[in-house]
Motif scaffolding. Structure first.
Motif, PDB file in Angstrom:
ATOM      1  N   LEU A  23       0.785  -1.276   0.119  1.00 50.70           N
ATOM      2  CA  LEU A  23      -0.100   0.106   0.059  1.00 50.70           C
ATOM      3  C   LEU A  23       0.422   1.439  -0.121  1.00 50.70           C
ATOM      4  CD1 LEU A  23      -2.472   1.380   0.167  1.00 50.70           C
ATOM      5  CD2 LEU A  23      -2.525   1.200   2.811  1.00 50.70           C
ATOM      6  N   PRO A  72      -3.779  -3.022  -4.237  1.00 52.40           N
ATOM      7  CA  PRO A  72      -4.169  -1.897  -4.132  1.00 52.40           C
ATOM      8  C   PRO A  72      -5.415  -2.059  -5.175  1.00 52.40           C
ATOM      9  CG  PRO A  72      -1.863  -1.590  -4.039  1.00 52.40           C
ATOM     10  CD  PRO A  72      -1.791  -2.917  -4.101  1.00 52.40           C
ATOM     11  N   LEU A 114      -7.108  -3.920  -1.211  1.00 46.31           N
ATOM     12  CA  LEU A 114      -7.170  -2.927  -0.702  1.00 46.31           C
ATOM     13  C   LEU A 114      -7.501  -1.676  -1.687  1.00 46.31           C
ATOM     14  CD1 LEU A 114      -3.770  -3.430   0.763  1.00 46.31           C
ATOM     15  CD2 LEU A 114      -5.176  -3.259   1.928  1.00 46.31           C
ATOM     16  N   VAL A 116      -7.618   1.274  -2.656  1.00 41.98           N
ATOM     17  CA  VAL A 116      -6.878   2.960  -2.699  1.00 41.98           C
ATOM     18  C   VAL A 116      -8.286   3.929  -2.794  1.00 41.98           C
ATOM     19  CG1 VAL A 116      -5.150   1.560  -2.460  1.00 41.98           C
ATOM     20  CG2 VAL A 116      -5.802   2.881  -4.614  1.00 41.98           C
TER      21      VAL A 116
END
Length: 459
Positions: A23, A72, A114, A116
């Protein structure tokens, strides 16, 4: 960020990389580049960091993590993301923070991805570029004077520049495949119903956001075909909130073997489209270089732009959006739909023409299994223009440069844009692969073959 999604997830699961480190690298890349590119609308690094820490804790404790652990992902601003401002590129929703994820986002999170942030798009997806009244326009990753295409503009640019390895786009008439072609990444619109949509396109409380129901598809933009297959393995499958969604047990998303005797057809113009000569040269060479039997087909189909425009109007909450237009300024492509005095005959004629288009395609697909075309008639052009001023040396109408995309939305067939080279000016060109009804695996397999034929990363 050069690692693929598959590599990242495997490394995080095995402990060679931490999700927090991944990340941080994605965030650094976004902060380095996005000030000039405007791919992102709203970032969600703090929320993603919390999730990354949870994934790392699970890995250390030996608990299972998902197939996209630590990857991500960016999400087009038309697709609701829980707890993150999601505006649909409209002043009417500039402060909207959804209280729930769209189904695909929900599944990405459950798989360990994730999220983002959200990426820039045309207002409500109307228009094949990435402009809207809320955010600065996304620019092309190779030349800020050029358009990246749309409407999933920010998603394509975020992937092309390595800010994220995966981004979600939506495609009602080419909005994944067009920017994928112009930016040189892979983009696939799966078959209608493979990826459920809710609340996007389905929530009647939000005019504009509820448009495109019978045309819209959600799919990934990635740098490799294998990453797209990985994402589709996670986000596909039925959901009761989407009446169009279907089971997907018939698809092995990771089987990239070509069917024996695959019948491939190629049409450079569908019988009516004008194509830039440099684009035609690149696509012709890519088709010739496949090392597979290819049959040239000349379907001589009519131009379907008027039919598509009317179907978009039919899928639009004209009453609700006209009320929005009394409160806020709407973009020119949206206003063009709302201001036209549509008649019942305009709309019912379009429904009839859609049936005719589906039938024409079905007849062609009895002769071939896959149809190849250019993904767009041109490469990236001046971003201040609605379309290229010239096409094949002649003046062009603003919407004339995207003649190949909408047919797969009308029929619901899976379709992808595969990068196959560059013009002498150094701009990417995409080859469109349209598969048979529910033929997602065939599209992915042939896309992977094309990827390998070009010597691209075949992970």
């Amino acid at each position: 960020m050069t690692r693929s999604a598959a590599e990242i997830a495997a490394s995080v699961r095995g402990g060679a990389l931490s999700a927090v480190e991944v990340l941080a690298a994605s965030r650094a890349r976004i902060e380095e580049l996005d000030g000039g590119l405007h791919a992102f609308c709203t970032t969600a690094f703090d929320r993603a960091a919390t999730r990354a820490a949870e994934i790392d804790a699970d890995v250390r404790a030996g608990r299972p993590v998902g197939p996209l652990a630590g990857v991500p992902v960016a999400v087009k601003d038309l697709i609701p993301v829980r707890g993150v401002r999601t505006t649909s590129g409209s002043l009417a929703y500039r402060d909207l923070v959804p209280d729930g994820d769209d189904v695909a986002v929900e599944r990405l999170r459950a798989a360990g991805a994730l999220v983002v942030g959200t990426t820039n798009a045309s207002e409500f997806g109307y228009g094949p570029r990435g402009d809207n009244p809320v955010f600065p326009p996304t620019v092309h990753p190779r030349d800020p004077r050029l358009t990246p295409g749309g409407s999933s503009a920010g998603s394509a640019v975020a992937v092309a520049t390595g800010m994220v390895p995966v981004a979600l786009g939506s495609d009602g008439g080419g909005s994944i495949r067009i920017p994928a072609a112009l930016c040189g990444v892979y983009g696939i619109k799966p078959a209608m119903g493979r990826v459920p949509l809710y609340p996007g396109c389905r929530d009647e409380r939000f005019p504009g956001m509820s448009s495109w129901e019978a045309l819209e598809h959600i799919g990934p933009l990635t740098r490799t075909v294998a990453d797209a297959a990985l994402v589709l393995s996670v986000i596909t499958g039925p959901d009761p909130r989407d009446r169009h969604s279907i089971p997907c047990g018939d698809v092995d998303w990771f089987d990239d073997t070509l069917p024996a005797g695959l019948r491939i057809g190629y049409s450079p113009d569908l019988g009516h489209a004008r194509v830039d000569p440099d684009v035609r040269t690149v696509v012709d060479a890519a088709v010739a270089g496949l090392g597979l039997p290819v049959r040239h087909v000349e379907p001589a189909w009519p131009d379907l732009r008027a039919t598509f425009d009317a179907l978009v109007a039919l899928e639009t909450d004209l009453t609700g959006m006209r009320a929005l237009g009394e409160r806020v300024a709407l973009s020119a492509p949206v206003r063009a739909v709302l201001d036209r005095p549509w008649t019942a005959e305009d709309l019912t004629d379009a429904v009839r023409e859609r049936k005719a288009a589906v039938n024409r395609m079905a007849r062609l697909m009895t002769e071939i299994d896959v149809l190849l075309t250019p993904a767009a008639s041109v490469t990236a052009f001046d971003r201040t223009l609605p379309g290229p001023a010239l096409l094949d040396g002649l003046p062009a109408e603003p919407d004339e440069w995207t003649p190949f995309s909408a047919i797969a939305n009308l029929t619901g067939q899976p379709a992808a844009s595969v990068p196959v080279g560059e013009t002498p000016a150094g701009l990417p060109v995409g080859l469109q692969v349209i598969g048979p009804h529910l033929g997602d695996r065939v599209v992915l397999a042939l896309s992977r073959w094309i990827e390998r034929a070009r010597g691209r990363d075949a992970r």
